[in-house]
Design a protein around this motif. Structure first.
Motif, PDB file in Angstrom:
ATOM      1  N   PHE A 169       0.866  -1.078  -0.093  1.00 46.59           N
ATOM      2  CA  PHE A 169      -0.021  -0.156  -0.036  1.00 46.59           C
ATOM      3  C   PHE A 169       0.785   1.122   0.080  1.00 46.59           C
ATOM      4  CE2 PHE A 169      -3.886  -2.060   1.293  1.00 46.59           C
ATOM      5  CZ  PHE A 169      -5.121  -1.092   0.734  1.00 46.59           C
ATOM      6  N   GLY A 170       0.607   2.318  -0.989  1.00 44.71           N
ATOM      7  CA  GLY A 170       1.434   3.389  -1.077  1.00 44.71           C
ATOM      8  C   GLY A 170       2.687   3.713  -1.945  1.00 44.71           C
ATOM      9  N   ARG A 171       2.829   2.260  -2.430  1.00 46.42           N
ATOM     10  CA  ARG A 171       3.750   2.566  -3.572  1.00 46.42           C
ATOM     11  C   ARG A 171       3.543   2.833  -4.782  1.00 46.42           C
ATOM     12  NH1 ARG A 171       8.129  -0.872  -2.195  1.00 46.42           N
ATOM     13  NH2 ARG A 171       9.056  -0.154  -4.185  1.00 46.42           N
ATOM     14  N   GLU A 172       2.131   2.556  -5.016  1.00 46.91           N
ATOM     15  CA  GLU A 172       1.649   2.967  -6.587  1.00 46.91           C
ATOM     16  C   GLU A 172       1.499   4.562  -6.732  1.00 46.91           C
ATOM     17  OE1 GLU A 172      -1.759   3.468  -3.879  1.00 46.91           O
ATOM     18  OE2 GLU A 172      -0.225   1.922  -3.993  1.00 46.91           O
ATOM     19  N   SER A 173       1.399   5.072  -7.917  1.00 49.35           N
ATOM     20  CA  SER A 173       1.105   6.593  -8.264  1.00 49.35           C
ATOM     21  C   SER A 173      -0.307   6.630  -7.724  1.00 49.35           C
ATOM     22  CB  SER A 173       1.200   6.522  -9.524  1.00 49.35           C
ATOM     23  OG  SER A 173       2.264   6.509 -10.232  1.00 49.35           O
ATOM     24  N   LYS A 174      -0.447   7.830  -7.000  1.00 49.83           N
ATOM     25  CA  LYS A 174      -1.692   8.164  -6.299  1.00 49.83           C
ATOM     26  C   LYS A 174      -2.656   8.613  -7.438  1.00 49.83           C
ATOM     27  CE  LYS A 174       0.471   6.965  -2.670  1.00 49.83           C
ATOM     28  NZ  LYS A 174       1.712   6.594  -3.491  1.00 49.83           N
ATOM     29  N   THR A 175      -2.240   9.249  -8.473  1.00 53.14           N
ATOM     30  CA  THR A 175      -3.196   9.561  -9.606  1.00 53.14           C
ATOM     31  C   THR A 175      -2.715   8.946 -10.841  1.00 53.14           C
ATOM     32  OG1 THR A 175      -2.055  11.605 -10.114  1.00 53.14           O
ATOM     33  CG2 THR A 175      -3.754  11.859  -8.289  1.00 53.14           C
ATOM     34  N   PHE A 206       4.319   2.264   5.618  1.00 51.39           N
ATOM     35  CA  PHE A 206       3.938   3.655   5.964  1.00 51.39           C
ATOM     36  C   PHE A 206       3.007   3.359   7.103  1.00 51.39           C
ATOM     37  CE2 PHE A 206       4.661   3.644   1.344  1.00 51.39           C
ATOM     38  CZ  PHE A 206       5.775   4.484   1.256  1.00 51.39           C
ATOM     39  N   THR A 207       3.055   4.587   7.794  1.00 53.33           N
ATOM     40  CA  THR A 207       2.181   4.526   9.171  1.00 53.33           C
ATOM     41  C   THR A 207       0.803   5.037   8.725  1.00 53.33           C
ATOM     42  OG1 THR A 207       2.556   6.955   9.640  1.00 53.33           O
ATOM     43  CG2 THR A 207       4.145   5.124  10.630  1.00 53.33           C
ATOM     44  N   LEU A 208      -0.125   4.809   9.554  1.00 52.13           N
ATOM     45  CA  LEU A 208      -1.558   5.342   9.254  1.00 52.13           C
ATOM     46  C   LEU A 208      -1.580   7.001   8.979  1.00 52.13           C
ATOM     47  CD1 LEU A 208      -4.476   5.133   8.978  1.00 52.13           C
ATOM     48  CD2 LEU A 208      -4.601   5.181  11.510  1.00 52.13           C
ATOM     49  N   THR A 209      -0.832   7.634   9.606  1.00 47.94           N
ATOM     50  CA  THR A 209      -0.623   9.023   9.687  1.00 47.94           C
ATOM     51  C   THR A 209      -0.223   9.415   8.121  1.00 47.94           C
ATOM     52  OG1 THR A 209      -0.148   9.331  11.952  1.00 47.94           O
ATOM     53  CG2 THR A 209       0.517  11.367  10.601  1.00 47.94           C
ATOM     54  N   THR A 210       0.885   8.870   7.649  1.00 48.59           N
ATOM     55  CA  THR A 210       1.530   9.234   6.119  1.00 48.59           C
ATOM     56  C   THR A 210       0.457   8.577   5.314  1.00 48.59           C
ATOM     57  OG1 THR A 210       3.617   8.839   7.113  1.00 48.59           O
ATOM     58  CG2 THR A 210       3.201   8.457   4.758  1.00 48.59           C
ATOM     59  N   LEU A 211      -0.115   7.591   5.429  1.00 52.31           N
ATOM     60  CA  LEU A 211      -1.160   7.208   4.420  1.00 52.31           C
ATOM     61  C   LEU A 211      -2.176   8.171   4.529  1.00 52.31           C
ATOM     62  CD1 LEU A 211      -1.270   3.127   5.191  1.00 52.31           C
ATOM     63  CD2 LEU A 211      -0.477   4.385   3.208  1.00 52.31           C
ATOM     64  N   SER A 212      -2.843   8.729   5.431  1.00 50.90           N
ATOM     65  CA  SER A 212      -3.784   9.629   5.450  1.00 50.90           C
ATOM     66  C   SER A 212      -3.319  11.086   5.019  1.00 50.90           C
ATOM     67  CB  SER A 212      -4.476   9.747   6.867  1.00 50.90           C
ATOM     68  OG  SER A 212      -4.779   8.431   7.538  1.00 50.90           O
ATOM     69  N   SER A 213      -2.421  11.376   4.800  1.00 48.16           N
ATOM     70  CA  SER A 213      -1.629  12.680   4.226  1.00 48.16           C
ATOM     71  C   SER A 213      -2.289  13.022   2.794  1.00 48.16           C
ATOM     72  CB  SER A 213      -0.308  12.675   4.486  1.00 48.16           C
ATOM     73  OG  SER A 213       0.404  11.793   3.632  1.00 48.16           O
ATOM     74  N   ASP A 214      -2.246  14.269   2.573  1.00 48.76           N
ATOM     75  CA  ASP A 214      -2.598  14.492   1.065  1.00 48.76           C
ATOM     76  C   ASP A 214      -1.499  14.105   0.011  1.00 48.76           C
ATOM     77  OD1 ASP A 214      -4.708  15.964   2.103  1.00 48.76           O
ATOM     78  OD2 ASP A 214      -3.792  17.921   2.154  1.00 48.76           O
ATOM     79  N   GLU A 215      -0.395  13.651   0.300  1.00 53.42           N
ATOM     80  CA  GLU A 215       0.383  13.254  -0.452  1.00 53.42           C
ATOM     81  C   GLU A 215       0.297  11.781  -0.926  1.00 53.42           C
ATOM     82  OE1 GLU A 215       1.407  14.598   2.241  1.00 53.42           O
ATOM     83  OE2 GLU A 215       1.838  16.568   1.197  1.00 53.42           O
ATOM     84  N   PHE A 216      -0.452  11.222  -0.060  1.00 53.16           N
ATOM     85  CA  PHE A 216      -0.898   9.493  -0.229  1.00 53.16           C
ATOM     86  C   PHE A 216      -2.471   9.566  -0.382  1.00 53.16           C
ATOM     87  CE2 PHE A 216       3.147   9.283   1.422  1.00 53.16           C
ATOM     88  CZ  PHE A 216       3.523   7.894   0.976  1.00 53.16           C
TER      89      PHE A 216
END
Length: 241
Positions: A169-175, A206-216
């Motif tokens: 989770f989080g390794r893929e392009s977000k858009t 990644f942590t939940l905080t990082t996954l919840s950020s606008d960059e993710f």
């Protein structure tokens, strides 16, 4: 002759206890039926922990060999607590340190063994279902990058109800740019799965905080993560050689 006053539904419920009890009983029956539906989609293993541990060792070794790694899966002080939690989870044991109705999200550093643990779990789970021809859905183990590409080229509907283990989770392009439109395939999928309660597991660095950020994935999806996953940390450094 005086006209009889019509009672509101609130007055009927508050004054007629029999009516209230009938509705309460029906509500409890509906809740019971919904819980049964949830259990029908979950495979629970009637195993003692030593047996589960031995099976996990065997299927962990199978997992490594499928990766062209000629070595044996090892249980150590870092991963055994996680394997034990998985055991509590698949036996529906109240000793599980989380919510048994949610999926599992394994967190940890690169190479610490998260992927192998959940891939081993999927191999064992699916082998049991196939071997004994059980009426349970198979677990689809897929990397987030690959899942995003399949959503883009196929249809998101193919993945909304299917039990998934989403690796990295989080390794893929977000858009993703799709015919001139910017889309967020994984975020959209997670939103749909959250709405209908489809069981989802995953791994992440990644942590939940990082996954919840606008960059993710942003705050809305991050908030839904809380209802979808038990976040479990796997300690240790990289085990890759």
């Amino acid at each position: 002759m005086e006209k009889k006053k019509d009672l509101s539904i609130r007055e009927v419920i508050s004054t007629n206890r029999e009516f209230y009890r009938a509705l309460r009983k029906e509500a409890e029956e509906i809740i019971s039926d919904e819980r049964k539906k949830i259990l029908q989609h979950r495979l629970f293993l009637p195993l003692a922990y030593p047996d589960f541990r031995n099976l996990f060792l065997s299927f962990g070794t199978i997992c490594l060999h499928k990766r062209n790694q000629n070595r044996t899966f090892i249980v150590n002080e870092n991963n055994e607590p996680i394997i034990k939690q998985l055991y509590f989870y698949v036996t529906h044991n109240p000793s599980f340190e989380g919510d048994l109705s949610k999926g599992i999200m394994l967190q940890g550093k690169y190479g610490c063994g998260k992927t192998v643990i959940l891939e081993t779990y999927s191999l064992l789970h699916n082998h049991i279902i196939r071997q004994f021809r059980l009426n349970y859905p198979l677990l689809t183990f897929i990397k987030s990058v690959e899942l995003q590409e399949q959503i883009r080229t196929q249809s998101i509907n193919a993945f909304v109800r299917r039990p998934l283990i989403i690796d990295e989770f989080g390794r893929e392009s977000k858009t993703v740019m799709d015919y001139g439109n910017i889309t967020r395939p994984i975020s959209e999928l997670l939103s749909l799965r959250s709405e209908i309660g489809t069981l989802t597991h995953g791994t992440t660095n990644f942590t939940l905080t990082t996954l919840s950020s606008d960059e993710f994935y942003g705050g809305m999806i991050g908030d839904r993560f809380k209802t979808m996953f038990n976040f479990i940390s796997l300690p240790g450094e990289s085990r890759r050689k």
